[in-house]
Scaffold this active site. Structure first.
Site, short mmCIF file in Angstrom:
data_model
loop_
_atom_site.label_atom_id
_atom_site.label_comp_id
_atom_site.label_asym_id
_atom_site.label_seq_id
_atom_site.Cartn_x
_atom_site.Cartn_y
_atom_site.Cartn_z
N SER A 260 -9.70 5.78 -3.71
CA SER A 260 -9.18 5.39 -5.01
C SER A 260 -9.92 5.83 -6.29
O SER A 260 -10.18 7.12 -6.43
CB SER A 260 -8.72 3.92 -5.13
OG SER A 260 -7.67 3.71 -6.10
N HIS B 10 -4.77 8.67 -3.80
CA HIS B 10 -3.37 8.40 -3.99
C HIS B 10 -3.14 8.17 -5.55
O HIS B 10 -3.98 8.03 -6.35
CB HIS B 10 -2.88 7.09 -3.32
CG HIS B 10 -3.95 5.92 -3.70
ND1 HIS B 10 -3.88 5.30 -4.86
CD2 HIS B 10 -5.04 5.32 -2.91
CE1 HIS B 10 -4.65 4.32 -4.86
NE2 HIS B 10 -5.64 4.26 -3.94
#
Length: 248
Positions: free
Chosen positions: A133, A156
């Site tokens: 992340s 993501h």
């Protein structure tokens, strides 16, 4: 009650068992400070200091909201003073950043990434375990990056938990936040914007999410990370960058 007050008075008078009294209870005051507050070591101007400072970023990146007590967290108010001290300390010649993080607060993670990238001294990042992340821009913020063969990086879209106002402006804000992260990764690595957006929007790798998981060599193949390697390679590269800086 009177005995308790007398005992407390004696303790205050002599300084025994006081954490501020060095050696009073057999504990190192600095170690006690780390145990109690989680304060990390900040390099000083002592000439006997080592030439390379090691910074570890592990667990959850904690931002303006305190993480739950059971979470291992990296607090940005601990990291920022270290980075400033590394820049200001003439005895520190290079910085090695060890990453094993699940991600966390976007603002805090991006702030640390920008500060890392803006250091004038050589810095090398090494991903061990994972850098997921918001850990992705942290991994690309150095002058050169390494990833262990078994380490992973999850890419993501940003998301938010809790109450969200369901209006178009919310989604525009999310898009702007995503652009900030995407632009930083493209600026600090060799990956193209098209490839990065394709990895972010992939729907066939994560069972209950959108995004991609890159393992070791895959991160290098997409030019997100420079090289597969461990601590020995990272140290060698950092020494090489330090020598180049001295020659220039």
């Amino acid at each position: 009650m009177s005995q308790y007050r007398l005992r407390l008075k004696n303790t205050e008078d002599t300084g025994e068992n006081s954490p501020k009294h060095e050696g009073g209870n057999g504990e190192n005051p600095e170690l006690s400070n780390i145990n109690a507050l989680g304060t990390q070591n900040i390099p000083t101007t002592d000439p006997v200091d080592q030439k390379i400072h090691t910074l570890t970023i592990i667990g959850h990146i904690e931002g303006h909201t305190v993480a739950p007590p059971q979470n291992k967290a990296t607090k940005y108010e601990h990291i920022i003073p270290q980075l400033i001290a590394v820049e200001e300390n003439p005895n520190i010649e290079g910085l090695l950043v060890i990453l094993n993080t699940v991600g966390g607060d976007v603002e805090a993670g991006l702030a640390i990434s920008e500060l890392l990238h803006s250091l004038s001294k050589p810095k090398v990042t090494l991903v061990l375990g994972g850098s997921h992340s918001i850990g992705v821009p942290l991994a690309t913020s150095g002058d050169y990056s390494f990833i262990a063969p078994t380490a992973t990086m999850t890419i993501h879209p940003i998301r938010m938990t809790g109450l969200v106002i369901g209006v178009p402006q919310t989604f525009k804000y999310f898009a702007k936040m995503q652009d900030r992260i995407t632009d930083f990764i493209i600026r600090t690595s060799g990956i193209s914007k098209e490839t990065l957006m394709s990895l972010i929007s992939s729907t066939d790798e994560l069972a209950n999410d959108v995004g991609s998981i890159l393992i070791g060599e895959e991160a290098v193949k997409y030019k997100l990370i420079d090289e597969v390697g461990g601590l020995n390679k990272a140290m060698q590269k950092l020494q090489e960058l330090i020598q180049q800086r001295k020659e220039n």
